[in-house]
Design an enzyme around this catalytic site. Sequence first.
Site, PDB file in Angstrom:
ATOM      1  N   THR A 129       0.852  -1.191   0.000  1.00  0.00           N
ATOM      2  CA  THR A 129       0.000   0.000   0.000  1.00  0.00           C
ATOM      3  C   THR A 129       0.884   1.236   0.000  1.00  0.00           C
ATOM      4  OG1 THR A 129      -1.657  -1.207   1.192  1.00  0.00           O
ATOM      5  CG2 THR A 129      -1.862   1.173   1.236  1.00  0.00           C
TER       6      THR A 129
ATOM      7  N   ALA B 133     -19.461  -2.778  16.812  1.00  0.00           N
ATOM      8  CA  ALA B 133     -18.820  -1.859  17.753  1.00  0.00           C
ATOM      9  C   ALA B 133     -17.869  -2.667  18.634  1.00  0.00           C
ATOM     10  CB  ALA B 133     -19.878  -1.180  18.606  1.00  0.00           C
TER      11      ALA B 133
ATOM     12  N   CYS C 245      -2.936  -2.347   8.896  1.00  0.00           N
ATOM     13  CA  CYS C 245      -3.444  -1.610   7.728  1.00  0.00           C
ATOM     14  C   CYS C 245      -4.300  -0.397   8.064  1.00  0.00           C
ATOM     15  CB  CYS C 245      -4.236  -2.548   6.837  1.00  0.00           C
ATOM     16  SG  CYS C 245      -3.186  -3.739   6.023  1.00  0.00           S
TER      17      CYS C 245
ATOM     18  N   LYS D   9      -7.121  -8.791  16.275  1.00  0.00           N
ATOM     19  CA  LYS D   9      -8.397  -9.437  15.966  1.00  0.00           C
ATOM     20  C   LYS D   9      -8.166 -10.951  16.081  1.00  0.00           C
ATOM     21  CE  LYS D   9      -7.861 -10.015  11.028  1.00  0.00           C
ATOM     22  NZ  LYS D   9      -8.428  -9.854   9.727  1.00  0.00           N
TER      23      LYS D   9
HETATM   24  C1  UDX Z   1      -7.693  -4.950   6.476  1.00  0.00           C
HETATM   25  C2  UDX Z   1      -8.609  -4.941   5.243  1.00  0.00           C
HETATM   26  O1  UDX Z   1      -9.836  -5.597   5.543  1.00  0.00           O
HETATM   27  C3  UDX Z   1      -7.925  -5.593   4.063  1.00  0.00           C
HETATM   28  O2  UDX Z   1      -8.755  -5.487   2.910  1.00  0.00           O
HETATM   29  C4  UDX Z   1      -6.613  -4.855   3.828  1.00  0.00           C
HETATM   30  O3  UDX Z   1      -5.936  -5.379   2.764  1.00  0.00           O
HETATM   31  C5  UDX Z   1      -5.737  -4.892   5.073  1.00  0.00           C
HETATM   32  O4  UDX Z   1      -6.473  -4.320   6.146  1.00  0.00           O
HETATM   33  P1  UDX Z   1      -6.973  -6.658   8.390  1.00  0.00           P
HETATM   34  O5  UDX Z   1      -6.107  -5.572   8.933  1.00  0.00           O
HETATM   35  O6  UDX Z   1      -6.403  -8.034   8.293  1.00  0.00           O
HETATM   36  O7  UDX Z   1      -7.467  -6.297   6.900  1.00  0.00           O
HETATM   37  O8  UDX Z   1      -8.238  -6.739   9.332  1.00  0.00           O
HETATM   38  P2  UDX Z   1      -9.830  -6.602   9.245  1.00  0.00           P
HETATM   39  O9  UDX Z   1     -10.452  -7.929   9.351  1.00  0.00           O
HETATM   40  O10 UDX Z   1     -10.246  -5.746   8.120  1.00  0.00           O
HETATM   41  O11 UDX Z   1     -10.080  -5.845  10.640  1.00  0.00           O
HETATM   42  C6  UDX Z   1      -9.449  -4.627  10.959  1.00  0.00           C
HETATM   43  C7  UDX Z   1      -9.771  -4.189  12.361  1.00  0.00           C
HETATM   44  O12 UDX Z   1     -11.112  -3.730  12.468  1.00  0.00           O
HETATM   45  C8  UDX Z   1      -9.621  -5.254  13.444  1.00  0.00           C
HETATM   46  O13 UDX Z   1      -9.025  -4.655  14.579  1.00  0.00           O
HETATM   47  C9  UDX Z   1     -11.041  -5.675  13.741  1.00  0.00           C
HETATM   48  O14 UDX Z   1     -11.207  -6.211  15.030  1.00  0.00           O
HETATM   49  C10 UDX Z   1     -11.758  -4.351  13.571  1.00  0.00           C
HETATM   50  N1  UDX Z   1     -13.185  -4.472  13.244  1.00  0.00           N
HETATM   51  C11 UDX Z   1     -13.582  -5.054  12.073  1.00  0.00           C
HETATM   52  C12 UDX Z   1     -14.129  -3.947  14.106  1.00  0.00           C
HETATM   53  O15 UDX Z   1     -13.806  -3.402  15.176  1.00  0.00           O
HETATM   54  N2  UDX Z   1     -15.448  -4.023  13.760  1.00  0.00           N
HETATM   55  C13 UDX Z   1     -15.885  -4.600  12.603  1.00  0.00           C
HETATM   56  O16 UDX Z   1     -17.103  -4.629  12.365  1.00  0.00           O
HETATM   57  C14 UDX Z   1     -14.907  -5.131  11.733  1.00  0.00           C
END
Ligand code: UDX
Length: 444
Positions: free
Chosen positions: A122, A253, A261, A322
């Site tokens: 990115t 939430a 990312c 996560k």
């Molecule tokens: C993300 C993007 O989804 C992906 O497309 C990109 O290429 C890299 O960044 P990732 O960082 O692996 O992927 O995690 P993702 O599953 O998207 O979750 C990101 C964060 O948001 C986590 O901390 C997760 O717990 C949080 N989250 C996600 C929430 O708090 N609420 C939600 O509803 C969804």
Amino acid sequence: MRKLCVVGSGYVGLVTGTCFADLGNSVNLVDIDEDKIAMLQAGKMPIYEPGLAEMVQRNVAAQRMCFTTSYAEGLQGAEFVFICVGTPSGVDGEADLQYVRAAAKTIAQTMDHSLVVINKSTVPVGTGDWTREIIESNQPQPIDFAVVSCPEFLREGSALADFMQPDRTVLGSTNAEAAQKVAELYAPLDAPIVITDLRTAEMIKYASNAFLATRISFINEISIICERLGADVTEVARGMGFDKRIGPHFLQAGVGFGGSCFPKDVKALANMAQTHGMHPQLLNAVMEINAFQRRQIALKAREMLGGSVNGKTVAILGLAFKQNTDDTRESPSLTVARSLLNQGAVVKAYDPVAMENASRDVGGLQLCDNSYSAAQDADALLILTPWNEFKHLDMRRIRRLMKQPILIDGRNMYNPDELRALGFAYRGVGRGFNGEGAAANGSG
Ligand code: UDX
């Protein structure tokens, strides 16, 4: 069968390389980190990603994959080279591009035949253009090449499935023929391919991540309002999600977004706007709300423990940012742990796979073997990562083990009424209505 070179063996490089090998291509993975390459050569994974080790093993056995620290070896006979190196945040949130620059330069100095150079990292809008300039100016003699931007959309924990069943593939280039060649590589994946110019492709990545982060901060802000007004944000999100224009995803939430990312990309996009004289109000708010959400957890713990955590034992379940990953980069759990430690709490913690990474980042955590030993003698229990194994804990046992039955459910995994019936003082995120008279006393 195509011959590919992948530069960088982090999440993106390793997953991309392995999946392309699994599609029948021949892949040379290059990394300058000798330890990582030695690990991979010995069949060990430098990261945890479900299914990855097996897929690597299968493709190494089929001789479709090999690992090297040498660009010359990696580029030998390759038609495509993917740049998948890290782009960490610099001091002002700008993306630090030293690794991309170094990779482009070494590719230029090493290449001895025509290549399509594909950027998967990115990178700020405009990077593709200067990557081309770097390669041009560092080639010992002119050799034909093209630069294509192909941003990755892989999520940690489901990266293999995300690669194999993408929602779309985005390709940007000033060279239509090169973009078409890369499109052919992705053709077996049977997903829409968007072919556009370099800068637009780079922007699609930032805009997508910033939008998803905005949804999370949006629902987190709604959660704070729910807490105060006595509504339940989980039901609010469910009710909203049936609207096709809104959809149900990324509306949970919680403790705020983390990972390698979202925090970095939102910051970098805001930084790009700022350096071009704009004021990215929404992006700034998204980051502010995210920081606030993390602070709320430690504040709730303090409040529930009578105004101070000093000398109290707090147990944290979940250290990864996560579920299904060992990644603790920008993990909200670590922010909460640091805050509690700074305030004098004893912090016990358990995570199924992220404890090693977490203890490297935060000193002073008491690591435990499982959820129950973490809960033992704790004054409060905080669930911060939604791992499956935290969904069905024996809460009666936990209740008995704890010194005080205080539970903060940072991911709304439990039914508040059931836990209160077991004798817990329970607080979720944005679940005011079921709170102990929350609507009346203004707490969640
Ligand atoms: C993300 C993007 O989804 C992906 O497309 C990109 O290429 C890299 O960044 P990732 O960082 O692996 O992927 O995690 P993702 O599953 O998207 O979750 C990101 C964060 O948001 C986590 O901390 C997760 O717990 C949080 N989250 C996600 C929430 O708090 N609420 C939600 O509803 C969804």
